[in-house]
Design a protein around this motif. Structure first.
Motif, mmCIF file in Angstrom:
data_model
loop_
_atom_site.group_PDB
_atom_site.id
_atom_site.type_symbol
_atom_site.label_atom_id
_atom_site.label_comp_id
_atom_site.label_asym_id
_atom_site.label_seq_id
_atom_site.Cartn_x
_atom_site.Cartn_y
_atom_site.Cartn_z
ATOM 1 N N GLN A 107 -11.852 -5.082 -13.661
ATOM 2 C CA GLN A 107 -11.361 -5.986 -14.626
ATOM 3 C C GLN A 107 -10.214 -6.778 -14.382
ATOM 4 O OE1 GLN A 107 -10.541 -2.944 -17.711
ATOM 5 N NE2 GLN A 107 -12.595 -2.291 -17.709
ATOM 6 N N ASN A 108 -9.540 -6.688 -13.275
ATOM 7 C CA ASN A 108 -8.598 -7.542 -12.624
ATOM 8 C C ASN A 108 -8.906 -8.429 -11.544
ATOM 9 O OD1 ASN A 108 -5.851 -6.773 -14.020
ATOM 10 N ND2 ASN A 108 -6.808 -4.889 -13.926
ATOM 11 N N GLY A 109 -10.177 -8.575 -11.445
ATOM 12 C CA GLY A 109 -11.166 -9.197 -10.420
ATOM 13 C C GLY A 109 -10.981 -8.882 -8.973
ATOM 14 N N VAL A 110 -10.690 -7.339 -8.901
ATOM 15 C CA VAL A 110 -10.546 -7.154 -7.506
ATOM 16 C C VAL A 110 -11.806 -6.308 -7.111
ATOM 17 C CG1 VAL A 110 -9.255 -5.508 -6.012
ATOM 18 C CG2 VAL A 110 -8.012 -7.094 -7.647
ATOM 19 N N THR A 111 -12.276 -6.374 -5.820
ATOM 20 C CA THR A 111 -13.571 -5.463 -5.572
ATOM 21 C C THR A 111 -13.015 -4.152 -5.018
ATOM 22 O OG1 THR A 111 -14.630 -7.276 -4.826
ATOM 23 C CG2 THR A 111 -15.505 -5.511 -3.818
ATOM 24 N N PHE A 112 -13.488 -3.069 -5.353
ATOM 25 C CA PHE A 112 -12.945 -1.828 -4.846
ATOM 26 C C PHE A 112 -14.417 -1.322 -4.228
ATOM 27 C CE2 PHE A 112 -12.867 2.926 -4.980
ATOM 28 C CZ PHE A 112 -11.952 3.139 -4.299
ATOM 29 N N ILE A 113 -14.062 -0.571 -2.999
ATOM 30 C CA ILE A 113 -15.107 -0.133 -2.147
ATOM 31 C C ILE A 113 -14.492 1.390 -1.817
ATOM 32 C CG2 ILE A 113 -16.570 0.035 -0.356
ATOM 33 C CD1 ILE A 113 -16.206 -3.061 -0.257
ATOM 34 N N GLY A 114 -15.325 2.367 -2.226
ATOM 35 C CA GLY A 114 -14.936 3.661 -1.949
ATOM 36 C C GLY A 114 -15.214 3.654 -0.423
ATOM 37 N N ALA A 115 -14.151 4.487 0.290
ATOM 38 C CA ALA A 115 -14.444 4.621 1.600
ATOM 39 C C ALA A 115 -13.861 5.991 2.132
ATOM 40 C CB ALA A 115 -13.660 3.767 2.450
ATOM 41 N N HIS A 116 -14.257 6.668 3.346
ATOM 42 C CA HIS A 116 -13.942 7.877 3.822
ATOM 43 C C HIS A 116 -13.988 8.013 5.424
ATOM 44 C CE1 HIS A 116 -14.373 12.573 3.856
ATOM 45 N NE2 HIS A 116 -13.344 12.267 4.491
ATOM 46 N N PRO A 117 -13.036 7.497 5.839
ATOM 47 C CA PRO A 117 -12.894 7.822 7.399
ATOM 48 C C PRO A 117 -13.005 9.242 7.996
ATOM 49 C CG PRO A 117 -10.763 7.457 6.687
ATOM 50 C CD PRO A 117 -11.587 7.494 5.387
ATOM 51 N N MET A 118 -14.109 9.491 8.760
ATOM 52 C CA MET A 118 -14.433 10.806 9.117
ATOM 53 C C MET A 118 -13.531 11.287 10.386
ATOM 54 S SD MET A 118 -16.398 12.167 6.691
ATOM 55 C CE MET A 118 -16.822 13.631 7.858
ATOM 56 N N ALA A 159 -13.878 -2.142 10.179
ATOM 57 C CA ALA A 159 -14.160 -0.614 10.595
ATOM 58 C C ALA A 159 -14.663 -0.343 12.090
ATOM 59 C CB ALA A 159 -15.346 0.064 9.747
ATOM 60 N N LYS A 160 -15.363 -1.338 12.546
ATOM 61 C CA LYS A 160 -15.912 -1.552 13.801
ATOM 62 C C LYS A 160 -14.798 -1.811 14.579
ATOM 63 C CE LYS A 160 -20.828 -2.577 12.999
ATOM 64 N NZ LYS A 160 -21.948 -3.558 13.027
ATOM 65 N N ALA A 161 -14.020 -2.768 14.445
ATOM 66 C CA ALA A 161 -12.995 -3.516 15.276
ATOM 67 C C ALA A 161 -12.023 -2.154 15.595
ATOM 68 C CB ALA A 161 -12.398 -4.628 14.474
#
Lengths: 275, 275
Positions: A107-118, A159-161
């Motif tokens: 709603q605030n124009g921000v993209t959220f992506i759930g992530a989990h570094p294993m 993430a790759k970098a």
């Protein structure tokens, strides 16, 4: 780009160190502990201190707080991020976090992506963070179907970098069910295992199997209590499953049923060999 | 001295390699697989092949067979060893082995000392044996009270020379109870853990805890079935103990009892920190 890292513990600190060691991005750190920020500045893990009012300058914010703190931070500050920017979290459970924060940010124009570094260590805090913590690890993402593919690419490339060797895309439910098995139940079992009264005799009798099984018994009970309760059903399933299986071995042993015991052990060996 | 090694698998093969790499003792090998003996000769792991009728020439014989084979080999050949010589075994359980073989050997003028080298790999066979397998490991001995201290010293000095960093003297019952905890239940738990149907999703979701917990699931079911049945009561105790503890976590989780769960996890953490 300008990357903000919120929470400079083991995970956040390692993100900062990896960004500075392996990329040319600018890295700013936000933490409630000023001593940690000073230390991070001193060793070059961050380029500067990030204030809440400067979140809007960050192209990407990586939130490295415990699950409940992640949810409260992101819902409180949903309007403080850069419009068109990206926010990712690093929590060990996804459904509860994504459901709580995705809408307010969208709603605030921000993209959220759930992530989990294993990745992790049996120590916590900035002091133990490492620039190479993520080297060779999996980076799991649970993007909603409406996430812009270019934004996803930004996170994937970062993430790759930073050294992650494998990027896994999945949905929140699959993530949570799988993590209940690969991580959560492993921590419960380890923590339960060391409660045998025989623990006091182990010194000198410990080969690899004791070391391996007891390693993650040393856990942060506040964080793991939250993680477990936020993933109740999948973890309950794993707990019931392993208890039922253990009872099979126990019953075969009690009956001195050699063939039964051998069959149970063979089944497990074959599953492991094919895993 | 002349050392005979009976059974050139992972454990026996590693004894041969270590003796030749680290001492000036002569090492002879006995195995039913002629290919293994040829290979051992070729790489210098043994000085020669040992025939049963030559057991009487060995000052020390190290029997590296599975428990049942150890018992049958030593009772069948109780009269074939050198009078005044020493025989040790390497089995993971001691009461059942010592009770079966000590008297027959004693009656033939041979000193038997139960032993358990605390080392292993998740592979078996001579091919995987290593000269450094015992480097830094514990060497447990369960000598009867009447064992001559000079004979004990011979074995202790050899163990140190082969790289063991710690020599533990204990009685058979303490050994078996402790090993039920540090090794046997760890193998059962690992073998039970991989039976969750969620195993099939683990790829890409596996950090250290899954790797650690599943490592020893790949076991030799014939050997471990014998070991478990020969140590029934101590292992049943550990199985019941861990199942009861796991049920406590499950019940707290089911009730969504955060304080209870936190307390259970805290107790385990503290036990591990002090172990």
């Amino acid at each position: 780009m300008i990357i903000g890292v919120v929470g400079l513990g083991l995970i956040g600190g390692s993100f900062c160190r990896a960004v500075k060691a392996k990329t040319r991005h600018q890295c700013l750190g936000l933490d409630q502990d000023f001593n940690v920020l000073e230390e991070a500045l001193k060793i070059g893990a961050i380029d500067g201190i990030l204030e809440v009012q400067e979140l809007q300058n960050c192209d990407l914010v990586i939130v490295c707080l415990h699950p409940k703190q992640t949810i409260s931070f992101l819902t409180e500050h949903a309007g403080d991020f850069k419009k068109g920017g990206i926010v990712i979290d690093t929590c060990g459970i996804k459904t509860a976090v994504v459901e709580a924060v995705e809408d307010p940010l969208r709603q605030n124009g921000v993209t959220f992506i759930g992530a989990h570094p294993m990745a992790g260590r049996e120590f916590s805090g900035f002091f133990y963070s490492l620039p190479d913590l993520y080297e060779g690890a999996s980076f799991i993402m649970t993007p909603s179907p409406d996430v812009d593919s270019e934004k996803l690419e930004v996170v994937r490339n970062l993430a790759k970098a930073l050294g992650f060797s494998r990027i896994v895309l999945t949905d929140c439910q699959t993530h949570d069910e799988t993590i209940a098995f690969t991580s959560q139940i492993a921590h419960v079992i380890s923590n339960a295992y060391v409660k045998s009264p025989t623990l006091q005799n182990q010194s000198g009798f410990s080969a690899g199997s004791y070391q391996d099984l007891s390693r993650v018994a040393k856990l942060n009970e506040d964080m793991w209590t939250d993680l477990f309760l936020m993933n109740q059903q999948p973890l309950l399933f794993e707990l019931n499953t392993v208890i039922e299986h253990l009872q099979e071995y126990r019953n075969a042993l009690e009956r001195q049923d050699a063939e039964g015991l051998r069959g149970l052990l063979r089944d497990g060996r074959i599953l492991k060999e094919n895993a």
